[in-house]
Design a protein around this motif. Sequence first.
Motif, PDB file in Angstrom:
ATOM      1  N   GLU A  40       3.155   1.819   2.901  1.00  0.00           N
ATOM      2  CA  GLU A  40       4.101   0.989   3.074  1.00  0.00           C
ATOM      3  C   GLU A  40       5.260   1.268   2.032  1.00  0.00           C
ATOM      4  O   GLU A  40       6.255   1.022   2.373  1.00  0.00           O
ATOM      5  N   GLN A  42       0.732  -1.458   0.228  1.00  0.00           N
ATOM      6  CA  GLN A  42       0.017   0.037  -0.134  1.00  0.00           C
ATOM      7  C   GLN A  42       0.892   1.095  -0.059  1.00  0.00           C
ATOM      8  O   GLN A  42       2.075   1.300   0.413  1.00  0.00           O
ATOM      9  N   ASP A  43       0.349   2.495  -0.498  1.00  0.00           N
ATOM     10  CA  ASP A  43       1.079   3.629  -0.452  1.00  0.00           C
ATOM     11  C   ASP A  43       1.943   4.070   0.768  1.00  0.00           C
ATOM     12  O   ASP A  43       3.069   4.507   0.718  1.00  0.00           O
TER      13      ASP A  43
END
Length: 464
Positions: free
Chosen positions: A164, A161-162
Motif C-alpha cells: 500500500e 502495508q508495504d
Amino acid sequence: MGLLIKNGMIATDSAVFPGDILIEGEKIAAVGVDLSAPDAQVIDAAGKYVLPGAVDVHTHMDLDVGFARAIDDFYDGTVAAACGGTTTIVDHMAFGPKDCSLWHQVREYHRLADGNAVVDYGFHGVFQHVNEVTLEEMKEIAQKEGITSFKVYMTYDYMLQDDELFRVLRAAKEAGIVIAVHCENHGVIQQLRKEYVEAGCTQAKYHPLSRPARCEAEAVNRMIHLAAMAGDAPLYIVHLSSKEGLHEVLKARAEHQKNLGVETCTQYLTLTDEMYEDPQEGLKAIMSPPLRKDADREELWQALADGQLDVVGTDHCPFHYKKGKAEKQYGAENFTKCPNGAPGVQERLMVMFSEGFMKGRLTLPQVVKYCCTNPCRLYGLYPQKGTLQPGADADIVLIDPNITHTFTAADIRGASDYTCYEGMSLTGDIDRVFLRGREIVKDHTFLGKRGDGRYLHRGKSILA
Ligand code: URP
Ligand code: ZN
C-alpha cells in the motif's frame, strides 16, 4: 497608511543585517536600510531580531484518537502558536471512520478549523486504506483544496502495508504530491508492548524501551527504498528522533536519494528519556517516537548544523495532565493506555532561538531556515510565507535577545496544563508578532480574534 518596522536586525535564512521593513496592507512592500514612509506607523525594533513568522508543519490540533481528544482545538492551539511567534501551521489530520473517503477528514477539518484558527493554516491529508478510489481522491483533493501532502503511518491501527505504501508513493510521484511518513516498525513495537505489560512492566519508563531506536531506523530505511523504487517519489520523514534513524538518512543523502525531506522536532533536540524515570512526570512525555538519549540529541543538532535535515517541527498534540479529564493519567497504571502526544507549538521558536542560536549550535539563519523558510519550501507555501521579501505576507516576529526567562506551565497560552520545558531558562523573548500586517501579539498578550486565520490552498513542494 502602512507600517514601518525600523532599526531591527533582520534575520532571513541566508543573512542577518540591520534594516527596516515596510508593510502595506497584508504584504511586505520593501526591505532595506533607512526606509521612510511619512504616513506609516513606525515600530522601533532597535535591539531586536526581526524574523519571518514561524511555520509549524507538524501539529495535531483537536486530534481525536478515539479514547481521547487533544485538548488544544484550533482556537487554543493557534493562540499558543501565535504567542510563540508561529503565524502558520499545517495540521496533520486524525483518522476518520473505517473505510471513509479521504474527503471525510478534509470536510471535518474545515469544520474544526474554519472560523476558529487565529493564524493561517493548511492541512495534510491522511491515508488509512488504499485502493483506486482513495488514490484518485488524493489527486482531486490536491487540486481542489491545495492539500498537496498526505500522511501515511507505518504503525498504529491504520498503518499501511508495504504494497500500500508503494502504491501511494507511485501515485504521489505522478501527481507531484509529498508523502509524509511516521516511521516506526509496528511488529516489533506490538510484541515488546505486549511482553512488557505481561511482565508487569507498565510504568512510563517502559514506553521508550518498547519503541527502540532501531524500530525507527528500520522503518526509515524501508521507506527510503520504497520511495526510490516508486521512481524517487517525494518523501518527507516526520519527527526523526534517533541517531540510528539519522544514520539511515545520512546514508541515503550520501547515495544522492532524490526528493527526500526530513524533519526533527524540538523535543528530540532538547529533552531525553530521563523524563520517563518518574512514573508520574513521565506521562507528560509519552509520545511516539519517544524521547531518546543525549547522544541522539547531539547527532541531531550536528545534522542540523551540517544541513542534513530540513525542518524542525513540534508534533504538537497535548492532553491534560491533571486538569479536566486528565487524559494523561489513563497511563498511570499502564503506559500503553496513555494518549500519545505533548504540547510544543508555543515553545518551538523560543527553544530553537535559545538552545540553537544563543548557545551557538546553529546560526540564526539556520534557525530561520528550519523553523520558517524550509517548511514553506517543502510544503508549497513559499514565497507567500516563511520569508521577508517584498510580496510575501507580512508575517513577522520580533525577538528580544536581551531577556532571559524561565519557562513554566504558567506561560502556556493554549489549553495545556503543562510544558515539557518546565524550568528551562530561555534567552530571547517573543516581543511582537504580526500576521499579514496586523499585530496579533504584544507583551505576551494575544490581540487577535477567533477566526482571523485564513485557510491556505498550498502549491507544489520543492520535493515534487
Ligand atoms: O505521540 C504522538 N506523536 N502523537 C501524535 C500522533 C502521532 O503519532 O503523530
Ligand atoms: Zn504527529
